[in-house]
Design a protein around this motif. Structure first.
Motif, PDB file in Angstrom:
ATOM      1  N   VAL A 238       0.868  -1.170   0.000  1.00  0.00           N
ATOM      2  CA  VAL A 238       0.000   0.000   0.000  1.00  0.00           C
ATOM      3  C   VAL A 238       0.908   1.225   0.000  1.00  0.00           C
ATOM      4  O   VAL A 238       1.844   1.298   0.793  1.00  0.00           O
ATOM      5  N   THR A 239       0.672   2.171  -0.891  1.00  0.00           N
ATOM      6  CA  THR A 239       1.435   3.419  -0.836  1.00  0.00           C
ATOM      7  C   THR A 239       0.463   4.577  -0.741  1.00  0.00           C
ATOM      8  O   THR A 239      -0.670   4.494  -1.213  1.00  0.00           O
TER       9      THR A 239
ATOM     10  N   VAL B 261       5.397   0.861   8.522  1.00  0.00           N
ATOM     11  CA  VAL B 261       4.589   1.579   7.539  1.00  0.00           C
ATOM     12  C   VAL B 261       3.142   1.118   7.692  1.00  0.00           C
ATOM     13  O   VAL B 261       2.840  -0.068   7.588  1.00  0.00           O
ATOM     14  N   ILE B 262       2.261   2.061   8.026  1.00  0.00           N
ATOM     15  CA  ILE B 262       0.856   1.752   8.292  1.00  0.00           C
ATOM     16  C   ILE B 262       0.009   2.363   7.186  1.00  0.00           C
ATOM     17  O   ILE B 262       0.041   3.585   6.983  1.00  0.00           O
TER      18      ILE B 262
ATOM     19  N   THR C 198       5.271   5.520  15.830  1.00  0.00           N
ATOM     20  CA  THR C 198       4.232   4.489  15.868  1.00  0.00           C
ATOM     21  C   THR C 198       3.715   4.265  17.285  1.00  0.00           C
ATOM     22  O   THR C 198       2.526   4.039  17.492  1.00  0.00           O
ATOM     23  N   CYS C 199       4.605   4.372  18.286  1.00  0.00           N
ATOM     24  CA  CYS C 199       4.182   4.114  19.668  1.00  0.00           C
ATOM     25  C   CYS C 199       3.233   5.187  20.185  1.00  0.00           C
ATOM     26  O   CYS C 199       2.446   4.943  21.094  1.00  0.00           O
TER      27      CYS C 199
ATOM     28  N   THR D 214      -3.100  -2.063   6.980  1.00  0.00           N
ATOM     29  CA  THR D 214      -1.964  -2.794   6.412  1.00  0.00           C
ATOM     30  C   THR D 214      -0.683  -2.349   7.116  1.00  0.00           C
ATOM     31  O   THR D 214      -0.402  -1.149   7.186  1.00  0.00           O
ATOM     32  N   VAL D 215       0.058  -3.306   7.645  1.00  0.00           N
ATOM     33  CA  VAL D 215       1.282  -2.997   8.387  1.00  0.00           C
ATOM     34  C   VAL D 215       2.469  -3.651   7.699  1.00  0.00           C
ATOM     35  O   VAL D 215       2.499  -4.874   7.525  1.00  0.00           O
ATOM     36  N   GLU D 216       3.428  -2.816   7.287  1.00  0.00           N
ATOM     37  CA  GLU D 216       4.599  -3.341   6.577  1.00  0.00           C
ATOM     38  C   GLU D 216       5.875  -2.805   7.222  1.00  0.00           C
ATOM     39  O   GLU D 216       5.854  -1.761   7.868  1.00  0.00           O
TER      40      GLU D 216
END
Lengths: 212, 248
Positions: free
Chosen positions: A87-88, B69-70, B82-83, B97-99
């Motif tokens: 996803v971007t 990356v969310i 992120t925290c 989506t978490v990458e």
């Protein structure tokens, strides 16, 4: 990248100035073209200045492309296709910054066509001529609307390329400071708008019958 | 809140990795994003599955350890780490989506954990000042103009989380390196190595296979510490200044 880009932007300004001579009539336009050929004579041989300028431009374009390709390859190595995000999301990038690379390829192809069309006159819709003014007027007649359309699209692509290019070039040369950013953006947007409109006027004027 | 998570799972460096979908129910909007991952991991552990590995340490937004990356944005939709992102930034029923950070220079170690050793090597290449030993100098012996001190301090707030690299379309580390160059270059203590610092750090980031900067600005837009984009111009200025000084 920035230095060669700056040379090309300066050239575009001069090129636009020459193009706008079309509104002063055939004599002024052809006279300007002729004067470019004899500029600097007798100090320089005839066409001397022109070839010098062409040489500098060609070198700039080649170095510009070389720098762009190496940045492109480095980016591909830094994040190969196998590591792309699923996803971007666009956070800050603009349309112009996002289309620099493929836009640049398009502009390069257009430039080749443009030289074959109006400089060398190998491609000559509406008939070839020794007069640059007639080449221009013949090429953009209403029945060749597709030529005009192609030029319009290409010039707009150049405009987008310049919008990010001028900003990016200034930043690369170390001009970017937080308090200068509004001015830099104004220069980049203003200059690319002026150049886009300035290049669009002559072909559109011919197609719409304002210049004949 | 009910949340559907799509998480990158990768067993190790050489594993291919894939997205796996998990469903979480009863997520509190007051949970931080990492607490939500903790809940997921408790659930996975109870189900005898391997928990999702992710980096974290202080959970106060100051250490730079966490970062994923969310939904396509480094550190997610809020401009923080992120925290410090909370589930109230999402809606009930969302699919998230978490990458991991994606860059050749940041190889995935496991799941969402990447190896950011490349940043350490950039710092080792030039992110230091020569420190003469002896007694501490008088506090007012070295006057520093307030704007310079402010700029150095703003740049020094970089926590090295790597969001700039993750967000950059070129996977360039320029904002990180530029923050260090600006931080040290604004202060008198940083002057002796100023010219060599920028050359060595830029050479090191090239050697680490980071991409080149094209001034798009995604980095500064996602930076949880708000490192300004103009630090990159400062780096370019220093780099131009170091030309012809025989440093390479």
């Amino acid at each position: 990248m920035a230095v060669t880009g700056a040379i090309l932007v300066l050239y575009l300004i001069a090129h636009m100035y020459g193009n706008l001579k079309v509104f002063s009539g055939q004599e002024a336009f052809d006279g300007y073209a002729h004067n470019l050929r004899v500029l600097g004579t007798p100090l320089l041989p005839e066409h001397g200045f022109l070839w010098l300028a062409r040489l500098i431009l060609l070198a700039s374009v080649l170095i510009h492309i070389y720098a762009a390709v190496s940045l492109w390859l480095r980016a591909r190595r830094a994040r190969p296709a196998s590591q792309r995000y699923q996803v971007t999301k666009r956070v800050h990038r603009t349309y112009s910054s996002y289309t620099m690379r493929w836009g640049g390829v398009l502009i390069a192809l257009f430039t080749i066509f443009h030289i074959l069309h109006l400089t060398v006159n190998v491609i000559s819709p509406g008939g070839a001529s020794d007069s640059p003014y007639e080449r221009l007027v013949n090429g953009f007649q209403p029945e060749f609307w597709f030529v005009t359309l192609f030029y319009v699209a290409a010039v707009i692509a150049v405009g987008f390329h310049l919008r990010h290019g001028i900003w990016s070039g200034l930043a690369t040369l170390g001009v970017n400071q937080a308090n200068r950013q509004p001015k830099m953006n104004a220069v980049a947007t203003g200059l690319s708008l002026i150049l886009t409109v300035g290049f669009l006027l002559p072909p559109l004027a011919v197609t719409f019958g304002l210049v004949s | 809140m009910n949340i559907t998570l799509r998480v990158w799972r990768q067993k190790g460096r050489d594993d291919e990795g894939r997205m796996v979908t998990y469903k979480l129910t009863d997520v509190s909007p007051d949970m931080s994003f990492l607490e939500m991952l903790d809940v997921l991991n408790e659930k996975l552990t109870l189900e005898s599955e391997e928990p999702v590995a992710f980096d974290h340490d202080c959970r106060e937004g100051i250490c730079g350890a966490c970062g994923v990356v969310i939904d396509g944005e480094a550190h997610g939709p809020e401009r923080t780490t992120t925290c410090q992102l909370h589930m109230r930034s999402f809606n009930d029923g969302d699919t998230i989506t978490v990458e991991p950070w994606r860059a050749s220079a940041f190889p995935v170690v496991k799941d969402l954990v990447v190896d950011r050793g490349a940043f350490d090597r950039i710092i080792q290449a030039g992110g230091y000042v020569s420190a003469p030993t002896g007694t501490a100098p008088d506090a007012h012996a070295n006057p520093i103009p307030k704007p310079d001190a402010d700029r150095a301090f703003d740049a020094a707030t970089c926590i090295g989380c790597g969001a700039c690299v993750a967000a950059c379309p070129n996977a360039s580390s320029m904002l990180f390196t530029a923050a260090k160059v600006t931080h040290l270059g604004m202060l008198p203590q940083g002057q002796p190595e100023r010219a060599s610092r920028v050359v060595q750090m830029v050479n090191q980031q090239d050697a680490e296979d980071f991409g080149g900067c094209t001034n798009i600005g995604e980095c500064a837009a996602v930076c949880p510490k708000g490192i300004p984009l103009d630090t990159i111009s400062q780096l370019n200025q220093d780099l131009l200044g170091s030309l012809g000084k025989g440093i390479g």
